[in-house]
Design an enzyme around this catalytic site. Structure first.
Site, PDB file in Angstrom:
ATOM      1  N   LYS A   7      60.174  10.601  45.538  1.00  0.00           N
ATOM      2  CA  LYS A   7      59.553  10.627  44.209  1.00  0.00           C
ATOM      3  C   LYS A   7      60.582  11.159  43.223  1.00  0.00           C
ATOM      4  O   LYS A   7      61.338  12.089  43.536  1.00  0.00           O
ATOM      5  CB  LYS A   7      58.322  11.536  44.268  1.00  0.00           C
ATOM      6  CG  LYS A   7      57.493  11.581  42.995  1.00  0.00           C
ATOM      7  CD  LYS A   7      56.266  12.451  43.210  1.00  0.00           C
ATOM      8  CE  LYS A   7      55.326  12.452  42.022  1.00  0.00           C
ATOM      9  NZ  LYS A   7      54.112  13.267  42.284  1.00  0.00           N
ATOM     10  N   SER A  30      49.770  10.870  41.346  1.00  0.00           N
ATOM     11  CA  SER A  30      50.934  10.524  40.562  1.00  0.00           C
ATOM     12  C   SER A  30      52.083   9.920  41.368  1.00  0.00           C
ATOM     13  O   SER A  30      52.959   9.290  40.786  1.00  0.00           O
ATOM     14  CB  SER A  30      51.448  11.763  39.831  1.00  0.00           C
ATOM     15  OG  SER A  30      51.891  12.733  40.765  1.00  0.00           O
ATOM     16  N   SER A  60      48.088  14.119  44.455  1.00  0.00           N
ATOM     17  CA  SER A  60      49.080  13.072  44.178  1.00  0.00           C
ATOM     18  C   SER A  60      49.786  12.463  45.374  1.00  0.00           C
ATOM     19  O   SER A  60      50.531  11.498  45.213  1.00  0.00           O
ATOM     20  CB  SER A  60      50.136  13.592  43.203  1.00  0.00           C
ATOM     21  OG  SER A  60      49.618  13.557  41.908  1.00  0.00           O
TER      22      SER A  60
END
Ligand code: GLN
Length: 487
Positions: free
Chosen positions: A77, A152, A176
């Site tokens: 990420k 997310s 997330s």
């Protein structure tokens, strides 16, 4: 040439020499390029990845011992720092940020032989549940391109689901990792607070943030966790708790395991497909020998307001550092220092990040601190007690991961409250610091598309092994994880 699909099999094949790490790396890069319509990657680290893969092949040729993730491609990420590699948290404010150091998880994974192939798209500073708050555009769900992959960490989840990489890392502050895993039909694990070092993770809400893995199997998630867990001198919140070999916990046996279901809490506002898949998942666990027990979590219904007070308060403090002075975007043509601060922040933060900074500043302000922030922390303690009591009676708690299947891009962007309410089942694990995992447990069929549904299991602090054992037993008893998305 076809390659093994899981991290475990890739490592084995590299060890045996039936494929080279460079071949596996090239295949991952090719697939990531082919998957471009998903917009899952902010950046591919082609040269660096191929060099490191070549080093693994050289080590093998020289007869050196290879690590537990030798030659396994992994995506990160884009809020996890890699030295010299652009790291943006999908924000315009960090568009040109090249961190001078590696996150601890990057060190540990690379020491185990993993090959970092790219940085994945996410909601700006990890704030969101749909990946639509990214400065680089939304990520698309590989199961249905007009739907969200969740957020997310949507890019990491989509990249794993689409077969670009067998493993990816995300961060989970309120769901997330688990929610995008659920939306993309893969496994996502949020470890206990303190289990994995956060040194080098761009902070969102420091009392809630954890890094964790995505994989297509529970065994792969276990492999990644074993490689990265453990105390780290660079992160004072990382815990001095021994790290077991998580793979060894995957015995397939859940005989006698007690799984609690907070019936009242999960009975409201849950989509009918999700409800059915959840009930069937409980039957599978029961058939495998677990006992399903009703429990109560009387304060769980306050989890959403508590979470959105605590996380915005912490975010307003953490994001104060992006002021145009030390690093990040700086507005041009300003005359005073004050103007430089405010214009830089105004021009480079997106609307959701601004909303949270304003909310968080408000709840911490002198007149409102007691009414909002302090109250939220008190209710957080009550929620912790709910879980402590529950875990005296049961070994795990089961809930749906998300109350709804993946929704359409744009469907909730005009209504932040609707978006926030979707986090109802995931935020508690972060508020009380417990580990949680999402595993595929079915599909909702809608408009000809299969939309993945996830089962969430939560465990006692530092008992990831139990969580993984149950998740793996569930995976062995079902075939949901065998389905592959059309895109
Ligand atoms: N969806 C939640 C939020 O918007 C959780 C985000 C996260 O876990 N980073 O805050």
């Amino acid at each position: 040439m076809s390659f093994p699909e899981t991290a475990r099999d890739i490592r084995k094949a590299v060890l045996e020499g039936s494929v080279s790490a460079v071949e596996v790396c090239r295949a991952a890069l090719d697939r990531s390029i082919a998957a471009q319509p998903l917009n899952a990657f902010n950046l591919l680290m082609t040269e660096r990845a191929l060099e490191r893969a070549a080093a693994v092949d050289r080590a093998r040729a020289a007869g050196q011992p290879l690590g537990a993730l030798a030659g396994v491609p992994i995506a990160l990420k884009d809020n996890i720092c890699v030295r010299g590699v652009r790291t943006t948290a999908s924000s315009k404010i960090l568009e040109q940020f090249h961190p001078p150091y590696d996150a601890t998880v990057v060190h540990r994974l690379e020491d185990a032989g993993a090959i970092v192939v790219g940085k994945t798209n996410c909601d700006e500073f990890a704030m969101g549940s749909s990946n639509e708050n990214s400065a680089f555009g939304p990520v698309r769900n590989p199961w249905s391109l007009d739907r969200t992959p969740g957020g997310s960490s949507g890019g990491s989840a989509a990249a794993v689901a689409a077969g670009c990489v067998p493993l990816a890392l995300g961060s989970d502050t309120g769901g997330s990792i688990r929610q995008p895993a659920s939306f993309c039909g893969i496994v996502g694990l949020k470890p206990t607070y303190g289990r994995v070092s956060r040194y080098g993770l761009l902070a969102f809400a420091s009392s809630l943030d954890q890094i964790g893995p995505f994989g297509r199997t529970v065994a792969d998630a276990a492999l990644a966790l074993s490689a990265m867990a453990g105390v780290d001198g660079a992160d004072a919140t990382s815990a001095h708790v021994a790290v077991p070999e998580y793979g060894a916990a995957l015995t397939g046996n859940v005989q006698g395991l007690r799984i609690g279901v907070p019936r009242a809490f999960v009975s409201e506002g849950v989509d009918s497909h999700v409800r059915r898949a959840f009930d069937e998942a409980l039957d599978v666990l029961r058939d495998a020998g677990a006992s399903i027990v009703d429990i109560e979590l009387p304060h769980a219904r306050y989890a959403i307001p508590v979470y959105y007070l605590v996380c915005t308060a912490e975010a307003s403090s953490n994001l104060a550092r992006y002021d145009g002075v030390k690093y990040g975007y700086r507005a041009a043509g300003v005359e005073t220092l004050q103007e430089m601060y405010s214009r830089s922040r105004d021009q480079a933060f997106g609307p959701e990040v601004k909303r949270r900074i304003v909310l968080g500043t408000y709840v911490l302000s002198a007149g409102y601190y007691d009414a909002f922030y302090l109250k939220a922390q008190q209710v957080r303690t009550l929620l912790r007690r709910d879980y402590e009591e529950a875990f005296e009676r049961v070994d795990l708690v089961a809930m749906p991961t998300s109350p709804v299947p993946p929704f359409r891009l744009g469907e909730k962007t005009e209504d932040p409250l609707q978006m926030y309410l979707g986090d109802v089942f995931t935020v508690s694990a972060n508020l009380v610091g417990l580990p949680g995992i999402s595993v595929p447990c079915g599909f909702a069929g809608q408009d000809g598309a299969l939309l993945p549904i996830g089962l969430q299991l939560m465990g006692r602090a530092f008992e990831e092994a139990t969580l993984l054992r149950a998740a793996d037993a569930f995976e062995r008893a079902t075939r949901w994880h065998k389905e592959a998305p059309p895109n």
